[in-house]
Design an enzyme around this catalytic site. Structure first.
Site, PDB file in Angstrom:
ATOM      1  N   HIS A   1       0.838  -1.212   0.000  1.00 10.49           N
ATOM      2  CA  HIS A   1       0.000   0.000   0.000  1.00 10.49           C
ATOM      3  C   HIS A   1       0.875   1.265   0.000  1.00 10.49           C
ATOM      4  O   HIS A   1       0.916   1.961  -0.999  1.00 10.49           O
ATOM      5  CB  HIS A   1      -1.013   0.036   1.160  1.00 10.49           C
ATOM      6  CG  HIS A   1      -1.854  -1.198   1.242  1.00 10.49           C
ATOM      7  ND1 HIS A   1      -2.624  -1.634   0.185  1.00 10.49           N
ATOM      8  CD2 HIS A   1      -2.035  -2.117   2.234  1.00 10.49           C
ATOM      9  CE1 HIS A   1      -3.245  -2.757   0.534  1.00 10.49           C
ATOM     10  NE2 HIS A   1      -2.900  -3.062   1.760  1.00 10.49           N
TER      11      HIS A   1
ATOM     12  N   ASP B   1      -4.853  -8.620  -3.179  1.00  8.08           N
ATOM     13  CA  ASP B   1      -5.142  -8.359  -1.769  1.00  8.08           C
ATOM     14  C   ASP B   1      -6.442  -9.002  -1.271  1.00  8.08           C
ATOM     15  O   ASP B   1      -6.487 -10.195  -1.020  1.00  8.08           O
ATOM     16  CB  ASP B   1      -5.117  -6.834  -1.552  1.00  8.08           C
ATOM     17  CG  ASP B   1      -5.135  -6.421  -0.083  1.00  8.08           C
ATOM     18  OD1 ASP B   1      -5.363  -7.275   0.772  1.00  8.08           O
ATOM     19  OD2 ASP B   1      -4.922  -5.234   0.219  1.00  8.08           O
TER      20      ASP B   1
HETATM   21  C1  NGQ Z   1      -5.438  -7.681   6.288  1.00 11.09           C
HETATM   22  N1  NGQ Z   1      -6.080  -5.910   4.808  1.00 11.09           N
HETATM   23  O1  NGQ Z   1      -4.454  -8.041   6.945  1.00 11.09           O
HETATM   24  O2  NGQ Z   1      -6.191  -8.480   5.740  1.00 11.09           O
HETATM   25  C2  NGQ Z   1      -5.670  -6.216   6.151  1.00 11.09           C
HETATM   26  C3  NGQ Z   1      -6.708  -5.771   7.124  1.00 11.09           C
HETATM   27  C4  NGQ Z   1      -5.437  -4.840   9.046  1.00 11.09           C
HETATM   28  C5  NGQ Z   1      -5.716  -4.734   4.271  1.00 11.09           C
HETATM   29  N2  NGQ Z   1      -4.901  -3.988   4.946  1.00 11.09           N
HETATM   30  C6  NGQ Z   1      -6.319  -5.938   8.546  1.00 11.09           C
HETATM   31  N3  NGQ Z   1      -6.156  -4.357   3.110  1.00 11.09           N
HETATM   32  O3  NGQ Z   1      -4.781  -4.148   8.289  1.00 11.09           O
HETATM   33  O4  NGQ Z   1      -5.379  -4.680  10.249  1.00 11.09           O
HETATM   34 ZN    ZN Z   2      -3.102  -7.041   2.904  1.00 12.55          ZN
END
Ligand code: NGQ
Ligand code: ZN
Length: 486
Positions: free
Chosen positions: A300, A351
Site C-alpha cells: 500500500h 489483496d
Molecule cells: C489484512 N487488509 O491483513 O487483511 C488487512 C486488514 C489490518 C488490508 N490492509 C487488517 N487491506 O490491516 O489490520
Molecule cells: Zn493485505
C-alpha cells in the site's frame, strides 16, 4: 530436452518484438529468447500476442470467499451479532457520520472480515485458495505472494500441525500450478505501543520464536515445490520494534535473501497513531529503524509525504499497490507519478480479491491517477508511450522482485511464465499488438481476453479456462456456503 513457442508478437523487456522464438528447458526456465526468428517447422505458434505473466504480489487467499459480502451499509453490532467483535478496539470507532448511523470504513470492514475469518478451517482454506489460484491464472497472474496470517484454530490454539493453514495454501498452489511465495505473518499487538490483541485477532498471534520455528518447518516444503519462503511483519501497529528486529535477524539466519513484506501507511488513522506513538510517520519510522532495501515490499504505502516518497523509492523496496482493494476499502490514492519520478519499483496485488484480474489492477491504477490529476496516459513512460505496455512491463519487474523468484519477464534465465492474448476477442481483433494489450486492459469490459497461460513452460489455462476450473468452482462454492451457514 528443449521446448519452444513461436510468437509473431511478444512483449520482451525492451518492448514489443516481432517473430520471437521462446525456448525453455525441462525445468521451465527460458534458455533463449530470439527476436526476428524464422518459425521452425516443428514449433508450436501462439495464436495471439504473448505477454509476460504477472506476479501477484499481495494476497490474503481466504478473503476471496468474503469478497462482495460487505457492499451494503451495516452497523457493526447488527452485522456481526457478536458484541466482542463489534466493539472496535480503542480509537477505531469510525468518526464520520452518515445517513442511518456511522459511516462504513476500512475499520468496520475489518470487523466483519475478522468475523468471517473466525470460522475458517484448513479445508475451507484449501478449497478457497484452489479456486482463487485457478482464477488468478485465468486472469493473467502466473505467481502469487501469500500474506498468510490466520495460523491457529478457531479457539486461537495452534493446530496439531502448527503449519496446517500454510500447508493448505501450498497444496492449492501445487494443484493449480501457480508460482508461489509464502509469507507467514507475524502479528502481536492491536495497535502502536504494545496494545494487547483483540479477541478477533486471536488466531493470528504468535511469539517471535514460534514464528521462526514455523519458518523452519515450512522451508523444506517450500523448497520441495519451488516456492519461496519469506516473512511478513503484518504492520507497525501489529509488531513492536523489538519483535521486528528479532524476527528479521532470525529470518536472515534462515535465508539472507528471503523477501520481507509489510502493510504500511494504508489508512490515515494508522499514520496519525504512528505519529502519536513515535513522532514519526510509518514509512519514516520504518526507513529509520530497519534496513529497508530491495528485499522489501511496502504494501500500500498510500500515505507518504514528499520525503517518504523519495527515500522509500531510493531504498530499492517495491511499492505493493493493490488498486482495486485500496479503492474498495477507501484507502486513498498513491501518487504513482511521484514514486516513479524517484525511480521507485512497484507491482500489483489483488489483496482482498474484490477483483482478481491483473489487467483490472492496471486499469484502476491508471484511472485513479487520471481522476486525481485530471490528465490522461499518466502511466506512459519515455520508453513506452502505450500505457498498458509500460505498466505491464514495470509491474512484472517489481512483482518478480517482491516474489524473490525469477519471474521477471520474457528473457533468458527467467521462468517461462507467459500469457497469450485472445486475438479473436472482439475488443482485440485486427489491432496491432500494442493496441491489443491496450484493449485487453482498457476496453474488454469485464470479459476476458486471455487465451492461454503458461507457468514454468507448462500450459495451465487453455481457451481461457484452467484445467481444474469446474471442480475448483464447486469446492469453493461449497466451502463458502458452509462458512456462511456454520
Ligand atoms: C489484512 N487488509 O491483513 O487483511 C488487512 C486488514 C489490518 C488490508 N490492509 C487488517 N487491506 O490491516 O489490520
Ligand atoms: Zn493485505
Amino acid at each position: 530436452m528443449t521446448h519452444t513457442l513461436f510468437a509473431a508478437d511478444a512483449l520482451l523487456p525492451e518492448g514489443w518484438t516481432r517473430n520471437v522464438l521462446l525456448t525453455w528447458n525441462d525445468a521451465g526456465q527460458l534458455t533463449q529468447v530470439q527476436a526476428g526468428a524464422q518459425r521452425p517447422a516443428d514449433a508450436q505458434a501462439a495464436q495471439g500476442p504473448v505477454i509476460p505473466g504477472m506476479p501477484n504480489l499481495h494476497s490474503h487467499a481466504f478473503q476471496r470467499a468474503f469478497a462482495g459480502l460487505t457492499e451494503h451499509r451495516a452497523e457493526p453490532e447488527k452485522a456481526t451479532g457478536r458484541p466482542e467483535l463489534s466493539r472496535p478496539p480503542r480509537g477505531e470507532v469510525p468518526t464520520l457520520s452518515a445517513p442511518g448511523g456511522v459511516a462504513d470504513s476500512f475499520w468496520s470492514w475489518r470487523t466483519l472480515m475478522y468475523r468471517f475469518a473466525a470460522r475458517l478451517g484448513p479445508q475451507h482454506m484449501e478449497a478457497i485458495a484452489t479456486w482463487l489460484y485457478a482464477e488468478m491464472l485465468e486472469a493473467g497472474y502466473t505467481s502469487v505472494c501469500e500474506f498468510q496470517y490466520v495460523h491457529h484454530d478457531t479457539d486461537g490454539r495452534p493446530y496439531t500441525d502448527d503449519a496446517a493453514l500454510s500447508r493448505a495454501l501450498l497444496r492449492a498452489a501445487q494443484a493449480t500450478g501457480i508460482g508461489f511465495t509464502l509469507l507467514p505473518v507475524l502479528y502481536q499487538t492491536s495497535g502502536f505501543g504494545d496494545q494487547p490483541p483483540t479477541e478477533g485477532q486471536r488466531r493470528f498471534i504468535r511469539s517471535t520464536e514460534s514464528m521462526l520455528r514455523l519458518l523452519e518447518t515450512l522451508k523444506p516444503d517450500c523448497d520441495a515445490q519451488g516456492a519461496r519462503l519469506g516473512l511478513a511483519p503484518h504492520s507497525l501497529r501489529a509488531v513492536p520494534p523489538d519483535a521486528l528486529h528479532e524476527a528479521l535477524a532470525g529470518l536472515d539466519a534462515i535465508d539472507r535473501t528471503a523477501p520481507v513484506h509489510i502493510h504500511i501507511a494504508e489508512q490515515t488513522k494508522e499514520v496519525d497513531d504512528c505519529v502519536e506513538w513515535s513522532g514519526l510517520r510509518p514509512v519514516e519510522w520504518l526507513l529509520d529503524h530497519a534496513r529497508v532495501d530491495a528485499r522489501w515490499c511496502l504494501v500500500h504505502a498510500t500515505h507518504m509525504n514528499d520525503a517518504e516518497y523519495e527515500y522509500a523509492a531510493r531504498s530499492g523496496a517495491v511499492a505493493g499497490l493493490c488498486p482495486t482493494t485500496e479503492a474498495n476499502l477507501g484507502d486513498g490514492i498513491f501518487d504513482f507519478a511521484k514514486w516513479r519520478s524517484h525511480g521507485g519499483a512497484w507491482g500489483v496485488g489483488s489483496d482482498s480479491h474484490a477483483s482478481v484480474n491483473a489487467a483490472e489492477e492496471l486499469l484502476m491504477l491508471e484511472y485513479s491517477q487520471r481522476l486525481a490529476k485530471r490528465q490522461r496516459n499518466v502511466g506512459a513512460s519515455a520508453a513506452q508511450p502505450h500505457v498498458a505496455t509500460a505498466l505491464t512491463l514495470e509491474a512484472v519487474q517489481g512483482g518478480a522482485q517482491a516474489s524473490a523468484r525469477a519471474v521477471g519477464g520474457l528473457a533468458a534465465g527467467q521462468q517461462a511464465d507467459f500469457v497469450v492474448l485472445d486475438a479473436a476477442h472482439v475488443a482485440l481483433q485486427g489491432l496491432s499488438a500494442p493496441d491489443m494489450l491496450s484493449a485487453h486492459v482498457f476496453a474488454s469490459h469485464r470479459t476476458s481476453a486471455v487465451d492461454a497461460v503458461w507457468v514454468a513452460g507448462r500450459a495451465r489455462v487453455a481457451a481461457g479456462r484452467h484445467v481444474l476450473h469446474d471442480e475448483a468452482v464447486s469446492a469453493f462454492v461449497a466451502a463458502r456456503t458452509r462458512l456462511l451457514q456454520d
